[in-house]
Design a protein around this motif. Structure first.
Motif: not given
Length: 135
Positions: A31-39
């Motif tokens: 959430k904070l470092i990568f903000q992945v696509q699923d999020e």
């Protein structure tokens, strides 16, 4: 040799530490470092305007880190009950938006059931420690 009370306290500390680590990791990395696509997809499903999605992902990450930190600060049954109920709620939510996730290699069934199990073990330890502690 450790007494039964010391063993229960050690098991409880381990459960607390693992739950803290898992929640903090889940808030920090995806959430904070990568903000992945699923999020991002989760917030799109909720019809959040695209401009706010990054903020919402960051906010949810901060909330998860805060919640994980509670396990480092407090040893109380209500934190564990909140964990259990929250994970069940999140699982049901994910089931509605990602129904195909429950049978994939990395799925919420495994993570949520493991985290719920740690809280159940912690609740058992807390109950046993209350019974052994003189009032």
């Amino acid at each position: 040799m450790k007494s039964p009370t010391e063993i229960l306290q050690q098991i409880l500390k381990f459960c607390q530490l693992m739950l803290a680590a898992l929640w903090i990791y889940q808030g920090l990395v995806p959430k904070l470092i990568f903000q992945v696509q699923d999020e991002q997809y989760v917030w799109q499903i909720l019809h959040i305007p695209t401009i706010y999605i990054g903020w919402m992902i960051s906010l949810s990450g901060i909330i998860e880190i805060f919640f994980g930190s509670l396990f480092l600060l407090f040893t109380h049954k209500y934190v564990h009950w909140l964990n259990i109920l929250g994970l069940i709620g999140l699982f049901i939510f994910v089931l509605f938006i990602y129904p195909n996730r429950i049978y994939q290699a990395f799925n919420p069934v495994v993570m949520n059931s493991a985290m719920i199990s740690l809280s159940v073990i912690a609740l058992w330890c807390l109950a046993s420690l209350r019974q052994t502690t003189p009032e």
